[in-house]
Structure formats: structure tokens, C-alpha cells
Scaffold this motif. Sequence first.
Motif, PDB file in Angstrom:
ATOM      1  N   LYS A 115       0.813  -1.222   0.000  1.00 47.15           N
ATOM      2  CA  LYS A 115       0.000   0.000   0.000  1.00 47.15           C
ATOM      3  C   LYS A 115       0.846   1.272   0.000  1.00 47.15           C
ATOM      4  N   ASN A 116       2.148   1.140   0.288  1.00 46.52           N
ATOM      5  CA  ASN A 116       3.028   2.300   0.352  1.00 46.52           C
ATOM      6  C   ASN A 116       3.537   2.640  -1.045  1.00 46.52           C
ATOM      7  N   LYS A 117       2.788   3.464  -1.742  1.00 45.12           N
ATOM      8  CA  LYS A 117       3.125   3.840  -3.115  1.00 45.12           C
ATOM      9  C   LYS A 117       4.359   4.739  -3.175  1.00 45.12           C
ATOM     10  N   LYS A 118       4.812   5.227  -2.029  1.00 43.76           N
ATOM     11  CA  LYS A 118       5.951   6.133  -2.006  1.00 43.76           C
ATOM     12  C   LYS A 118       7.281   5.398  -2.137  1.00 43.76           C
ATOM     13  N   ILE A 119       7.271   4.077  -2.023  1.00 39.06           N
ATOM     14  CA  ILE A 119       8.521   3.323  -2.115  1.00 39.06           C
ATOM     15  C   ILE A 119       9.147   3.536  -3.492  1.00 39.06           C
ATOM     16  N   PHE A 120       8.395   3.348  -4.525  1.00 40.89           N
ATOM     17  CA  PHE A 120       8.838   3.580  -5.893  1.00 40.89           C
ATOM     18  C   PHE A 120       7.663   4.177  -6.644  1.00 40.89           C
ATOM     19  N   CYS A 121       7.951   4.973  -7.607  1.00 44.09           N
ATOM     20  CA  CYS A 121       6.885   5.551  -8.425  1.00 44.09           C
ATOM     21  C   CYS A 121       6.667   4.674  -9.657  1.00 44.09           C
ATOM     22  N   VAL A 122       6.261   3.452  -9.411  1.00 48.96           N
ATOM     23  CA  VAL A 122       6.024   2.492 -10.492  1.00 48.96           C
ATOM     24  C   VAL A 122       4.765   1.699 -10.166  1.00 48.96           C
ATOM     25  N   LYS A 123       4.275   0.945 -11.151  1.00 46.30           N
ATOM     26  CA  LYS A 123       3.087   0.142 -10.902  1.00 46.30           C
ATOM     27  C   LYS A 123       3.393  -0.971  -9.900  1.00 46.30           C
ATOM     28  N   ASP A 124       2.345  -1.533  -9.295  1.00 48.26           N
ATOM     29  CA  ASP A 124       2.504  -2.500  -8.205  1.00 48.26           C
ATOM     30  C   ASP A 124       3.408  -3.672  -8.559  1.00 48.26           C
ATOM     31  N   SER A 125       3.202  -4.315  -9.716  1.00 51.60           N
ATOM     32  CA  SER A 125       4.001  -5.489 -10.041  1.00 51.60           C
ATOM     33  C   SER A 125       5.473  -5.129 -10.192  1.00 51.60           C
ATOM     34  N   ASP A 126       5.761  -3.955 -10.746  1.00 48.76           N
ATOM     35  CA  ASP A 126       7.151  -3.534 -10.876  1.00 48.76           C
ATOM     36  C   ASP A 126       7.757  -3.229  -9.516  1.00 48.76           C
ATOM     37  N   ARG A 127       6.975  -2.654  -8.622  1.00 48.10           N
ATOM     38  CA  ARG A 127       7.476  -2.336  -7.276  1.00 48.10           C
ATOM     39  C   ARG A 127       7.903  -3.628  -6.576  1.00 48.10           C
ATOM     40  N   CYS A 128       7.061  -4.626  -6.594  1.00 48.54           N
ATOM     41  CA  CYS A 128       7.422  -5.909  -5.977  1.00 48.54           C
ATOM     42  C   CYS A 128       8.568  -6.567  -6.732  1.00 48.54           C
ATOM     43  N   GLY A 129       8.594  -6.421  -8.039  1.00 48.12           N
ATOM     44  CA  GLY A 129       9.696  -6.961  -8.825  1.00 48.12           C
ATOM     45  C   GLY A 129      11.022  -6.316  -8.464  1.00 48.12           C
ATOM     46  N   ILE A 130      11.000  -5.008  -8.270  1.00 48.86           N
ATOM     47  CA  ILE A 130      12.214  -4.293  -7.874  1.00 48.86           C
ATOM     48  C   ILE A 130      12.671  -4.766  -6.497  1.00 48.86           C
ATOM     49  N   MET A 131      11.744  -4.894  -5.552  1.00 49.65           N
ATOM     50  CA  MET A 131      12.115  -5.377  -4.220  1.00 49.65           C
ATOM     51  C   MET A 131      12.646  -6.806  -4.288  1.00 49.65           C
ATOM     52  N   THR A 132      12.058  -7.626  -5.146  1.00 50.99           N
ATOM     53  CA  THR A 132      12.514  -9.004  -5.313  1.00 50.99           C
ATOM     54  C   THR A 132      13.938  -9.023  -5.867  1.00 50.99           C
ATOM     55  N   GLY A 133      14.193  -8.251  -6.897  1.00 51.54           N
ATOM     56  CA  GLY A 133      15.529  -8.186  -7.478  1.00 51.54           C
ATOM     57  C   GLY A 133      16.562  -7.632  -6.508  1.00 51.54           C
ATOM     58  N   GLU A 134      16.207  -6.562  -5.833  1.00 52.95           N
ATOM     59  CA  GLU A 134      17.136  -5.958  -4.871  1.00 52.95           C
ATOM     60  C   GLU A 134      17.431  -6.918  -3.711  1.00 52.95           C
ATOM     61  N   THR A 135      16.415  -7.642  -3.276  1.00 48.51           N
ATOM     62  CA  THR A 135      16.612  -8.589  -2.170  1.00 48.51           C
ATOM     63  C   THR A 135      17.492  -9.753  -2.603  1.00 48.51           C
ATOM     64  N   ALA A 136      17.307 -10.233  -3.817  1.00 55.85           N
ATOM     65  CA  ALA A 136      18.178 -11.299  -4.322  1.00 55.85           C
ATOM     66  C   ALA A 136      19.621 -10.808  -4.409  1.00 55.85           C
ATOM     67  N   ALA A 137      19.803  -9.578  -4.862  1.00 53.62           N
ATOM     68  CA  ALA A 137      21.153  -9.014  -4.961  1.00 53.62           C
ATOM     69  C   ALA A 137      21.797  -8.898  -3.581  1.00 53.62           C
ATOM     70  N   LYS A 138      21.047  -8.388  -2.610  1.00 53.36           N
ATOM     71  CA  LYS A 138      21.591  -8.248  -1.257  1.00 53.36           C
ATOM     72  C   LYS A 138      21.879  -9.616  -0.651  1.00 53.36           C
ATOM     73  N   THR A 139      21.011 -10.582  -0.890  1.00 51.32           N
ATOM     74  CA  THR A 139      21.226 -11.938  -0.377  1.00 51.32           C
ATOM     75  C   THR A 139      22.502 -12.517  -0.971  1.00 51.32           C
ATOM     76  N   MET A 140      22.695 -12.361  -2.276  1.00 50.01           N
ATOM     77  CA  MET A 140      23.909 -12.869  -2.916  1.00 50.01           C
ATOM     78  C   MET A 140      25.132 -12.167  -2.343  1.00 50.01           C
ATOM     79  N   GLU A 141      25.033 -10.870  -2.131  1.00 46.24           N
ATOM     80  CA  GLU A 141      26.131 -10.118  -1.518  1.00 46.24           C
ATOM     81  C   GLU A 141      26.479 -10.683  -0.145  1.00 46.24           C
ATOM     82  N   LEU A 142      25.466 -10.998   0.645  1.00 46.03           N
ATOM     83  CA  LEU A 142      25.700 -11.536   1.989  1.00 46.03           C
ATOM     84  C   LEU A 142      26.285 -12.948   1.941  1.00 46.03           C
ATOM     85  N   VAL A 143      25.840 -13.755   0.999  1.00 48.43           N
ATOM     86  CA  VAL A 143      26.422 -15.094   0.857  1.00 48.43           C
ATOM     87  C   VAL A 143      27.917 -14.957   0.575  1.00 48.43           C
ATOM     88  N   LEU A 144      28.254 -14.060  -0.322  1.00 47.61           N
ATOM     89  CA  LEU A 144      29.663 -13.868  -0.677  1.00 47.61           C
ATOM     90  C   LEU A 144      30.451 -13.238   0.468  1.00 47.61           C
TER      91      LEU A 144
END
Length: 166
Positions: A115-144
Motif C-alpha cells: 500500500k506504500n506507493k511512495k517506495i517507488f513511483c512504479v506500478k505495483d508489479s514492478d514495485r514488488c519486482g524491484i524489491m525481489t531483485g534488490e533482495t536477491a542481490a543483497k542476499t547474494m552479496e551476503l552469501v559472498l
Amino acid sequence: MDNKNEKIEEAKASAFDLYVKDQFVCSEAVLYTIQRILGHPLPVEIVRLASGFGGGIGDSGNVCGALAGGVMALGLAFGRSEASASCPKLLPATRELLGWFNQSFGSSCCAELSKNKKIFCVKDSDRCGIMTGETAAKTMELVLKYEKMSSPGILLQRVRQALGTT
């Protein structure tokens, strides 16, 4: 770009694509991506473990599925495979992922994030997609970060030990 940064960027792009193309829900996309980059130490069916976490656990709006997928991936890398075994890297890595997630997105609650549209100024599916991608990147960073010796061979050896197939 060095191999570490390539893996992090690959994680980000792959998880984002899997999510926005409706191939996987957020939790599945993160876990599948990290597991693939690590060389599939477990059968791809492992993604089934993440299937119920989409939409904040069963579409209930609770804990963000992307975050849950990241925690599962960290467990794959650093979790215990036998009773009473030590896993000293798991909790610090998990806390770091959670702290980063909350700082980056303002909450770890799917309903709040949705519901927090202020996170990104994009449509809902893209917002969750961005969070998914960023979380995968951070997870990979932490594994390394937490296991510099983290190679698919070491993870595969751990998994085989856990399954008793060594």
C-alpha cells in the motif's frame, strides 16, 4: 566488473525477471536465483519450499515473500544440516538482510509495502519486482560476504551430508 559484482547483478536481474514475467512469486524467485547462481546444490524442486511465502505468506500480507526467500537462501548457504551443529554465520547474515530490507523499504510487512506507493513511483508489479531483485542481490552479496569460500562444491558437500548421500 569482477566476479562478485557480476553474481550480485545477475541475482538482481534474474529474480526481477522471474517475478515480473510471472514465472515465480517473490519468495520463489529469490531462492531459485541464489540456488542457481550457487550451482544448484539442491534439486530445483527446492523452490517448492518457498511457494507458500508469496504475498506475505499465503497472500496474507505478513512477512514479505522476497525477504523470506532471502532468508531461506541464507539458510541454504549457512544453516545447520545436523542436530546441534553450529551455524555462526546464519544469524548475523539474516539480521543484516532484515536490517537492510527495513531500511531500504521501510517495512518487512507485505501489506505495508503493497500500500506504500511512495517506495517507488512504479506500478505495483514492478514495485514488488524491484524489491525481489534488490533482495536477491543483497542476499547474494551476503552469501559472498559471510563465506568467502562459499563455492557450489562446499554447499553441495553440506547438502549431501545432510541428506546422507556422501
